[in-house]
Enzyme design. Structure first.
Site, mmCIF file in Angstrom:
data_model
loop_
_atom_site.group_PDB
_atom_site.id
_atom_site.type_symbol
_atom_site.label_atom_id
_atom_site.label_comp_id
_atom_site.label_asym_id
_atom_site.label_seq_id
_atom_site.Cartn_x
_atom_site.Cartn_y
_atom_site.Cartn_z
ATOM 1 N N GLY A 12 42.761 -3.609 -51.246
ATOM 2 C CA GLY A 12 43.718 -4.242 -50.339
ATOM 3 C C GLY A 12 44.692 -5.156 -51.066
ATOM 4 O O GLY A 12 45.889 -5.175 -50.773
ATOM 5 N N ASN A 96 36.917 4.603 -47.926
ATOM 6 C CA ASN A 96 36.101 5.783 -48.201
ATOM 7 C C ASN A 96 35.068 5.944 -47.103
ATOM 8 O O ASN A 96 34.793 5.012 -46.344
ATOM 9 C CB ASN A 96 35.374 5.628 -49.552
ATOM 10 C CG ASN A 96 36.275 5.967 -50.722
ATOM 11 O OD1 ASN A 96 37.239 6.722 -50.585
ATOM 12 N ND2 ASN A 96 35.967 5.416 -51.875
ATOM 13 N N LYS A 173 36.621 14.260 -49.632
ATOM 14 C CA LYS A 173 36.415 13.125 -50.555
ATOM 15 C C LYS A 173 35.003 12.579 -50.384
ATOM 16 O O LYS A 173 34.341 12.224 -51.363
ATOM 17 C CB LYS A 173 37.449 12.015 -50.325
ATOM 18 C CG LYS A 173 37.263 10.897 -51.352
ATOM 19 C CD LYS A 173 38.455 9.998 -51.572
ATOM 20 C CE LYS A 173 38.235 9.133 -52.807
ATOM 21 N NZ LYS A 173 38.749 7.771 -52.666
ATOM 22 N N ASN A 177 32.145 12.057 -53.281
ATOM 23 C CA ASN A 177 31.428 10.783 -53.430
ATOM 24 C C ASN A 177 29.931 10.952 -53.185
ATOM 25 O O ASN A 177 29.107 10.308 -53.841
ATOM 26 C CB ASN A 177 31.984 9.720 -52.469
ATOM 27 C CG ASN A 177 33.375 9.251 -52.861
ATOM 28 O OD1 ASN A 177 34.253 9.127 -52.023
ATOM 29 N ND2 ASN A 177 33.603 9.000 -54.141
ATOM 30 N N SER A 241 32.064 3.435 -57.782
ATOM 31 C CA SER A 241 32.082 2.220 -56.959
ATOM 32 C C SER A 241 30.659 1.867 -56.500
ATOM 33 O O SER A 241 30.317 0.690 -56.395
ATOM 34 C CB SER A 241 33.001 2.414 -55.756
ATOM 35 O OG SER A 241 32.638 3.573 -55.050
HETATM 36 N N1 LIG Z 1 38.661 -0.160 -55.074
HETATM 37 C C1 LIG Z 1 39.170 1.054 -55.156
HETATM 38 O O1 LIG Z 1 39.719 1.460 -56.188
HETATM 39 C C2 LIG Z 1 39.105 1.995 -53.977
HETATM 40 C C3 LIG Z 1 38.449 1.640 -52.824
HETATM 41 N N2 LIG Z 1 38.423 2.536 -51.770
HETATM 42 C C4 LIG Z 1 37.765 2.154 -50.525
HETATM 43 O O2 LIG Z 1 38.465 1.060 -49.968
HETATM 44 C C5 LIG Z 1 37.558 0.176 -49.275
HETATM 45 C C6 LIG Z 1 37.631 -1.209 -49.896
HETATM 46 O O3 LIG Z 1 37.166 -1.131 -51.219
HETATM 47 P P1 LIG Z 1 37.290 -2.348 -52.247
HETATM 48 O O4 LIG Z 1 38.620 -2.967 -52.135
HETATM 49 O O5 LIG Z 1 36.860 -1.812 -53.550
HETATM 50 O O6 LIG Z 1 36.183 -3.345 -51.665
HETATM 51 P P2 LIG Z 1 36.144 -4.942 -51.758
HETATM 52 O O7 LIG Z 1 34.768 -5.340 -51.373
HETATM 53 O O8 LIG Z 1 36.699 -5.393 -53.056
HETATM 54 O O9 LIG Z 1 37.195 -5.386 -50.630
HETATM 55 C C7 LIG Z 1 36.908 -5.498 -49.275
HETATM 56 C C8 LIG Z 1 37.304 -6.911 -48.878
HETATM 57 O O10 LIG Z 1 37.324 -7.031 -47.471
HETATM 58 C C9 LIG Z 1 36.929 -8.353 -47.168
HETATM 59 N N3 LIG Z 1 36.539 -8.440 -45.769
HETATM 60 C C10 LIG Z 1 35.577 -7.747 -45.111
HETATM 61 N N4 LIG Z 1 35.499 -8.174 -43.835
HETATM 62 C C11 LIG Z 1 36.414 -9.170 -43.695
HETATM 63 C C12 LIG Z 1 36.790 -9.998 -42.627
HETATM 64 N N5 LIG Z 1 36.192 -9.912 -41.433
HETATM 65 N N6 LIG Z 1 37.764 -10.928 -42.826
HETATM 66 C C13 LIG Z 1 38.362 -11.032 -44.025
HETATM 67 N N7 LIG Z 1 38.056 -10.258 -45.090
HETATM 68 C C14 LIG Z 1 37.088 -9.336 -44.924
HETATM 69 C C15 LIG Z 1 35.769 -8.576 -48.120
HETATM 70 O O11 LIG Z 1 35.427 -9.952 -48.210
HETATM 71 C C16 LIG Z 1 36.315 -7.981 -49.402
HETATM 72 O O12 LIG Z 1 37.019 -8.927 -50.156
HETATM 73 C C17 LIG Z 1 36.174 0.844 -49.398
HETATM 74 O O13 LIG Z 1 35.945 1.691 -48.302
HETATM 75 C C18 LIG Z 1 36.320 1.676 -50.669
HETATM 76 O O14 LIG Z 1 35.409 2.772 -50.726
HETATM 77 C C19 LIG Z 1 39.059 3.735 -51.801
HETATM 78 C C20 LIG Z 1 39.718 4.121 -52.940
HETATM 79 C C21 LIG Z 1 39.783 3.304 -54.110
HETATM 80 C C1 LIG Z 2 35.838 9.593 -57.489
HETATM 81 C C2 LIG Z 2 34.914 8.414 -57.820
HETATM 82 C C3 LIG Z 2 33.508 8.919 -57.966
HETATM 83 C C4 LIG Z 2 35.443 7.871 -59.113
HETATM 84 O O1 LIG Z 2 34.618 6.946 -59.711
HETATM 85 C C5 LIG Z 2 34.994 7.414 -56.697
HETATM 86 O O2 LIG Z 2 35.752 7.598 -55.753
HETATM 87 C C6 LIG Z 2 34.125 6.218 -56.625
HETATM 88 O O3 LIG Z 2 33.679 5.714 -57.644
HETATM 89 O O4 LIG Z 2 33.895 5.766 -55.486
#
Ligand SMILES: NC(=O)C1=CN([C@@H]2O[C@H](COP(=O)(O)OP(=O)(O)OC[C@H]3O[C@@H](n4cnc5c(N)ncnc54)[C@H](O)[C@@H]3O)[C@@H](O)[C@H]2O)C=CC1
Ligand SMILES: CC(C)(CO)C(=O)C(=O)O
Length: 290
Positions: A12, A96, A173, A177, A241
């Site tokens: 985000g 995801n 996806k 995963n 992740s």
């Molecule tokens: N990090 C990445 O590169 C990618 C992440 N995703 C997906 O995106 C989603 C987020 O992933 P991340 O950013 O890695 O997780 P993260 O845990 O770093 O971020 C989520 C954030 O939302 C906040 N949050 C949750 N509930 C809240 C609320 N009620 N009020 C305020 N803040 C709140 C959390 O405190 C946390 O900081 C997951 O579903 C993940 O699988 C998808 C593709 C890539």
């Molecule tokens: C595609 C992959 C497995 C890359 O690490 C991923 O989306 C994850 O880690 O959640």
């Protein structure tokens, strides 16, 4: 036009920063230490970009035009309840796992599904590493707001496309995963190792077979074993992740990934015992962590 990023964690914050950098108005919704640091010191992005941003951040949602939802899947319901109290024109999940869009559709009239391969990691509160430029696919789930979200992302220079088969892409996806994430988390290995180590790959193939059978019955024809193998090898040095979550003692999204296949399998009368084993092992690890 004000864009809200609800869940300013790794992904985000990155999406919000890219949109902010393009001159559009962004409000970030965060909590805990991340909220405090963003408010006091702003947001730092390193990696593919090296910049610091002063951000407008709140610890609860505010009125906006469009909302990108980037909380973990297990926080979607709670986020939807909080968002019910403010006004906006559409919400887009970039999360995801399976089920986020259905939850949101129970609350809101314009819901967009999203799948993104942009990569971000939270180094410390307020500091996100932009790890990989990817592609984002968006599609209308309920209503027709996908093009509005795509316009915002395009203006921010992001790679984005509106598609007509977002349901298939979300499940595809999730299948990738489902094969890679729990095995890397349980065996504590980088993605490439699940292919290289025969003992792990044997189980990966069983999970892939179950996912493929379920997707096939849903009318989504995907060669899950080969697609997951390609992704694992292309991202061979990545720590998935789920592995990162387990290492940090955080809850994982396994119930929305492998768990989604278990539930869909039951509905369709297809055994998903390897997926169920992954859910139980990963949940067991989470619950056993002090
Ligand atoms: N990090 C990445 O590169 C990618 C992440 N995703 C997906 O995106 C989603 C987020 O992933 P991340 O950013 O890695 O997780 P993260 O845990 O770093 O971020 C989520 C954030 O939302 C906040 N949050 C949750 N509930 C809240 C609320 N009620 N009020 C305020 N803040 C709140 C959390 O405190 C946390 O900081 C997951 O579903 C993940 O699988 C998808 C593709 C890539
Ligand atoms: C595609 C992959 C497995 C890359 O690490 C991923 O989306 C994850 O880690 O959640």
């Amino acid at each position: 036009m004000t864009v809200m990023v609800f869940g300013a964690g790794a992904l985000g914050s990155l999406i919000g920063a890219l949109i902010l950098k393009s001159g559009q108005d962004v409000v970030f919704i965060a909590r805990g230490e991340q909220y405090r640091v963003l408010k006091e010191r702003g947001l730092k992005i390193s990696g593919l970009m090296d910049e610091e941003f002063e951000v407008e951040v709140y610890d609860r949602p505010v009125d906006a035009d469009l909302v990108f939802l980037t909380v973990k899947a297990y926080d979607t319901e709670k986020a939807a309840e909080l968002l019910r109290d403010v006004s906006f024109d559409g919400i887009c999940s970039l999360q995801n796992g399976v089920g986020n869009e259905d939850i949101l559709s129970g609350y809101f009239s314009a819901v967009v599904g999203g799948v993104t391969t942009y990569g971000a990691n939270l180094k410390e509160p307020g500091h996100v590493v932009y790890a990989g430029e990817g592609m984002t696919f968006l599609g209308d789930w309920k209503g027709n707001a996908a093009h509005n979200f795509a316009d915002v992302m395009e203006k921010a220079g992001m790679n984005v496309e509106v598609v007509g088969d977002i349901g298939k892409r979300i499940w595809e996806k999730a299948a990738i995963n489902a094969v890679i994430n729990p095995l890397t988390a349980i065996c504590r290995v980088r993605n490439g190792k699940i292919v290289e180590i025969p003992q792990i790959w044997t189980i990966a193939k069983k999970i892939a077979g179950e996912c493929e059978a379920i997707l096939g019955r849903m009318g989504f024809h995907v060669d899950v074993e080969n697609v997951a193998r390609d992704v694992a090898l292309r991202t061979s040095e990545n720590r998935s992740s789920m592995l990162q979550d387990v290492e940090k003692g955080k809850r994982t999204e396994v119930e929305f990934i492998n768990g989604a296949f278990v539930r869909k399998g039951r509905e369709l009368g297809i055994d998903a015992i390897y997926n169920e084993m992954m859910v139980n092992l990963v949940r067991g690890m989470e619950l056993g962590m002090d």
